[in-house]
Motif scaffolding. Sequence first.
Motif, short mmCIF file in Angstrom:
data_model
loop_
_atom_site.label_atom_id
_atom_site.label_comp_id
_atom_site.label_asym_id
_atom_site.label_seq_id
_atom_site.Cartn_x
_atom_site.Cartn_y
_atom_site.Cartn_z
N PHE A 10 0.85 -1.28 0.09
CA PHE A 10 -0.10 0.22 0.00
C PHE A 10 0.88 1.16 -0.13
N ALA A 11 0.26 2.46 -0.51
CA ALA A 11 0.81 3.65 -0.45
C ALA A 11 2.05 3.67 -1.09
N ARG A 12 3.21 4.40 -0.34
CA ARG A 12 4.50 4.55 -0.88
C ARG A 12 5.07 3.11 -1.45
N PHE A 81 3.03 -2.26 4.50
CA PHE A 81 2.76 -0.70 4.19
C PHE A 81 3.26 0.29 5.18
N PRO A 83 3.98 3.40 7.82
CA PRO A 83 3.16 3.95 9.07
C PRO A 83 2.13 4.58 8.74
N VAL A 84 0.86 4.41 9.33
CA VAL A 84 -0.55 4.89 8.76
C VAL A 84 -0.64 6.46 9.17
N THR A 85 -1.25 7.13 8.25
CA THR A 85 -1.52 8.50 8.31
C THR A 85 -2.84 9.21 8.17
N GLY A 86 -3.97 8.20 8.46
CA GLY A 86 -5.23 8.94 8.29
C GLY A 86 -5.69 9.89 9.24
N GLY A 87 -6.91 9.93 9.39
CA GLY A 87 -7.67 10.98 10.05
C GLY A 87 -7.59 12.36 9.91
#
Lengths: 87, 152
Positions: A10-12, A81, A83-87
Amino acid sequence: MANTITVLYFARLRETFGMASENMALPYDVASLEGVRATLAARGGVWAHELAAGRAFRAAVNQDIASADTAVKAGDEVAFFPPVTGG
Amino acid sequence: MSVTVRVQSEDFDISKEIAFLRRDNPRIGAIASFIGVVRDMNEGDSVAEMTLEHYPGMTEKSVEDIITQACDRWQVMDAVVIHRIGTLKPLDQIVLVVVSSAHRGDAFAACEFIMDFLKTRAPFWKKEQTGKGARWVDARAADDAAAERWQR
């Protein structure tokens, strides 16, 4: 199919590896997330760089956050993936 | 007790969500909510838009798990979490958390707990378009610290 796992990115990591998912044959001596990581890192290049031990990536096995010693078996869904960066 | 978790590209309306959650439940004495919105600046650069990616399946599972943890710690009646995905612009709403309870202390605490854990555990990633090009947002140590303080 019998001895494969699905690996998602996922992502990067998805962008860097140029793929969102793949089916990977599970080597006979691999039974943990650490084993999967090492198998992928052994491809060299961006794989070795992004999945080096100590790099800030996260992983999940069957959609639960996992650690290096989490068991992995044929048929599992493994994801790597950032580290997450949602919110 | 009702728990609602939605991941969607459409916008949301907090008044509709609160009306749904209240229904005609006279046991509710407090409703706490949080809305996260897109800022036009990050790390000193102007942000034109951002794109949110997630891990379908794990996202819903992880948010439900976070809500379950909140319910174990506080008296929660209902919880709603809506997180948007896709391309968003400054001023757009990103995330909504609404918690109802008999008393405000539980509602405030559970709402903040859910948001802190969502920031550090739920598999969402932001990519920003700035004047310097596109970039993935880095995880913040401050967010980890916010989640960790609940462990004490």
